[in-house]
Motif scaffolding. Structure first.
Motif, PDB file in Angstrom:
ATOM      1  N   ASN A  23     -67.113  56.283  24.885  1.00 54.64           N
ATOM      2  CA  ASN A  23     -68.200  56.793  23.904  1.00 54.64           C
ATOM      3  C   ASN A  23     -67.735  55.926  22.440  1.00 54.64           C
ATOM      4  N   ALA A  24     -67.140  54.752  22.337  1.00 51.16           N
ATOM      5  CA  ALA A  24     -66.723  54.314  21.632  1.00 51.16           C
ATOM      6  C   ALA A  24     -68.099  53.585  21.035  1.00 51.16           C
ATOM      7  N   HIS A  25     -69.179  53.137  20.315  1.00 51.03           N
ATOM      8  CA  HIS A  25     -69.575  52.079  19.944  1.00 51.03           C
ATOM      9  C   HIS A  25     -69.473  51.345  19.177  1.00 51.03           C
ATOM     10  N   ILE A  26     -70.088  50.269  18.271  1.00 51.74           N
ATOM     11  CA  ILE A  26     -69.670  49.267  17.381  1.00 51.74           C
ATOM     12  C   ILE A  26     -71.296  49.610  17.009  1.00 51.74           C
ATOM     13  N   TRP A  27     -71.760  49.321  15.083  1.00 52.44           N
ATOM     14  CA  TRP A  27     -72.297  49.743  15.158  1.00 52.44           C
ATOM     15  C   TRP A  27     -72.340  48.821  13.405  1.00 52.44           C
ATOM     16  N   ARG A  28     -73.478  48.329  13.174  1.00 49.66           N
ATOM     17  CA  ARG A  28     -74.239  47.319  12.106  1.00 49.66           C
ATOM     18  C   ARG A  28     -74.505  47.883  11.125  1.00 49.66           C
ATOM     19  N   VAL A  29     -73.709  47.302   9.563  1.00 42.65           N
ATOM     20  CA  VAL A  29     -74.077  47.989   8.934  1.00 42.65           C
ATOM     21  C   VAL A  29     -75.030  47.277   7.838  1.00 42.65           C
ATOM     22  N   TYR A  30     -76.216  47.432   7.725  1.00 41.49           N
ATOM     23  CA  TYR A  30     -76.998  47.091   6.721  1.00 41.49           C
ATOM     24  C   TYR A  30     -76.879  47.830   4.924  1.00 41.49           C
ATOM     25  N   GLU A  31     -77.741  46.958   4.642  1.00 44.54           N
ATOM     26  CA  GLU A  31     -78.089  47.527   2.968  1.00 44.54           C
ATOM     27  C   GLU A  31     -78.852  47.008   2.866  1.00 44.54           C
ATOM     28  N   LEU A  32     -79.352  47.259   1.456  1.00 43.23           N
ATOM     29  CA  LEU A  32     -80.310  46.805   0.452  1.00 43.23           C
ATOM     30  C   LEU A  32     -79.790  45.376  -0.388  1.00 43.23           C
ATOM     31  N   LEU A  53     -75.070  53.383   0.117  1.00 42.33           N
ATOM     32  CA  LEU A  53     -74.330  53.004  -0.176  1.00 42.33           C
ATOM     33  C   LEU A  53     -73.748  51.971   1.419  1.00 42.33           C
ATOM     34  N   ILE A  54     -72.570  50.885   1.592  1.00 37.27           N
ATOM     35  CA  ILE A  54     -72.642  51.120   2.489  1.00 37.27           C
ATOM     36  C   ILE A  54     -71.570  52.259   3.100  1.00 37.27           C
ATOM     37  N   PRO A  55     -70.902  52.766   4.140  1.00 40.37           N
ATOM     38  CA  PRO A  55     -69.630  53.505   4.021  1.00 40.37           C
ATOM     39  C   PRO A  55     -68.804  53.117   3.655  1.00 40.37           C
ATOM     40  N   PHE A  56     -67.906  52.299   3.654  1.00 40.71           N
ATOM     41  CA  PHE A  56     -66.857  51.374   3.270  1.00 40.71           C
ATOM     42  C   PHE A  56     -66.529  51.604   1.928  1.00 40.71           C
ATOM     43  N   THR A  57     -67.714  51.788   0.906  1.00 40.85           N
ATOM     44  CA  THR A  57     -67.740  52.291  -0.412  1.00 40.85           C
ATOM     45  C   THR A  57     -66.809  53.583  -0.339  1.00 40.85           C
ATOM     46  N   SER A  58     -66.697  54.709   0.336  1.00 37.72           N
ATOM     47  CA  SER A  58     -67.045  55.729   0.269  1.00 37.72           C
ATOM     48  C   SER A  58     -67.260  56.655  -0.699  1.00 37.72           C
ATOM     49  N   GLN A  59     -68.215  56.177  -1.423  1.00 37.58           N
ATOM     50  CA  GLN A  59     -68.877  56.308  -2.874  1.00 37.58           C
ATOM     51  C   GLN A  59     -70.027  57.500  -1.922  1.00 37.58           C
ATOM     52  N   ILE A 100     -71.933  48.888  -4.774  1.00 38.68           N
ATOM     53  CA  ILE A 100     -72.584  47.366  -4.234  1.00 38.68           C
ATOM     54  C   ILE A 100     -71.969  46.292  -3.971  1.00 38.68           C
ATOM     55  N   LYS A 101     -71.451  45.556  -5.145  1.00 41.03           N
ATOM     56  CA  LYS A 101     -70.572  45.206  -4.933  1.00 41.03           C
ATOM     57  C   LYS A 101     -69.644  44.877  -4.118  1.00 41.03           C
ATOM     58  N   ASN A 102     -68.186  46.061  -4.718  1.00 38.18           N
ATOM     59  CA  ASN A 102     -67.213  46.210  -4.221  1.00 38.18           C
ATOM     60  C   ASN A 102     -67.517  47.131  -2.859  1.00 38.18           C
ATOM     61  N   LEU A 106     -65.055  44.690   0.389  1.00 37.05           N
ATOM     62  CA  LEU A 106     -64.791  45.925   0.991  1.00 37.05           C
ATOM     63  C   LEU A 106     -65.132  45.853   2.342  1.00 37.05           C
ATOM     64  N   LEU A 107     -66.724  45.291   2.384  1.00 37.34           N
ATOM     65  CA  LEU A 107     -66.653  44.980   4.432  1.00 37.34           C
ATOM     66  C   LEU A 107     -66.774  44.064   5.051  1.00 37.34           C
ATOM     67  N   GLU A 108     -65.926  42.808   4.139  1.00 35.90           N
ATOM     68  CA  GLU A 108     -65.232  41.917   4.680  1.00 35.90           C
ATOM     69  C   GLU A 108     -63.884  42.036   4.618  1.00 35.90           C
ATOM     70  N   GLN A 109     -63.282  42.582   4.041  1.00 37.36           N
ATOM     71  CA  GLN A 109     -62.003  43.393   4.176  1.00 37.36           C
ATOM     72  C   GLN A 109     -61.721  43.776   5.258  1.00 37.36           C
ATOM     73  N   PHE A 110     -62.931  44.831   5.569  1.00 36.75           N
ATOM     74  CA  PHE A 110     -62.660  45.725   6.689  1.00 36.75           C
ATOM     75  C   PHE A 110     -62.864  44.892   8.083  1.00 36.75           C
ATOM     76  N   LEU A 111     -64.017  44.064   8.479  1.00 33.84           N
ATOM     77  CA  LEU A 111     -63.961  43.191   9.576  1.00 33.84           C
ATOM     78  C   LEU A 111     -62.578  41.611   9.114  1.00 33.84           C
ATOM     79  N   LEU A 112     -62.300  41.849   8.286  1.00 38.98           N
ATOM     80  CA  LEU A 112     -61.206  40.716   9.291  1.00 38.98           C
ATOM     81  C   LEU A 112     -59.736  41.464   9.895  1.00 38.98           C
ATOM     82  N   PRO A 113     -59.357  39.676  10.756  1.00 41.95           N
ATOM     83  CA  PRO A 113     -58.158  40.883  11.396  1.00 41.95           C
ATOM     84  C   PRO A 113     -57.233  40.984  11.229  1.00 41.95           C
TER      85      PRO A 113
END
Length: 127
Positions: A23-32, A53-59, A100-102, A106-113
């Motif tokens: 049941n693991a899924h990959i989801w795309r992150v969209y932002e305005l 806000l994208i989920p990586f902000t935790s805000q 939004i800037k942060n 964070l999105l780039e950080q989370f997607l790094l190997p």
């Protein structure tokens, strides 16, 4: 998974080994690309309705609470609604823009190997 996390706490290894990932899924992150107005005529938006806000902000929840607090304080002043809504947006938009800037960073950080993840950083958006 076990190759990456097998040396962590034994509980983590047991969770990985006991998971089928069916049941693991990959989801795309969209932002305005740009923020829309936070109000239209006599309707005002708060939280994700005003500024998703994208989920990586935790805000998300925090921003919605700050929106409602700000809007409530402005409504209590008893000024014209359009002026109140404009002030609400003027007060909240700068902080949302920071998140939004942060979030993009964070999105780039989370997607790094894993071997390229920054060390000793707190993955949360703050102003």
């Amino acid at each position: 998974m076990i190759d990456n996390f097998g040396s962590w706490n034994p509980l983590i290894s047991s969770i990985i080994e006991g998971s089928s990932y069916e049941n693991a899924h990959i989801w795309r992150v969209y932002e305005l690309e740009k923020l829309n107005p936070f109000y239209h005529e006599n309707v005002v938006f708060i939280g994700d309705a005003a500024h998703p806000l994208i989920p990586f902000t935790s805000q998300g929840v925090t921003s919605a609470m700050k929106d409602s607090f700000t809007l409530t304080n402005l409504l209590v002043e008893g000024n014209d609604l359009q002026e109140t809504f404009r002030k609400y947006e003027d007060e909240r938009r700068p902080e949302i823009n920071i998140h939004i800037k942060n979030g993009r960073a964070l999105l780039e950080q989370f997607l790094l190997p894993l071997n390229e993840q920054p060390k000793n950083t707190l993955p949360i958006s703050y102003k």
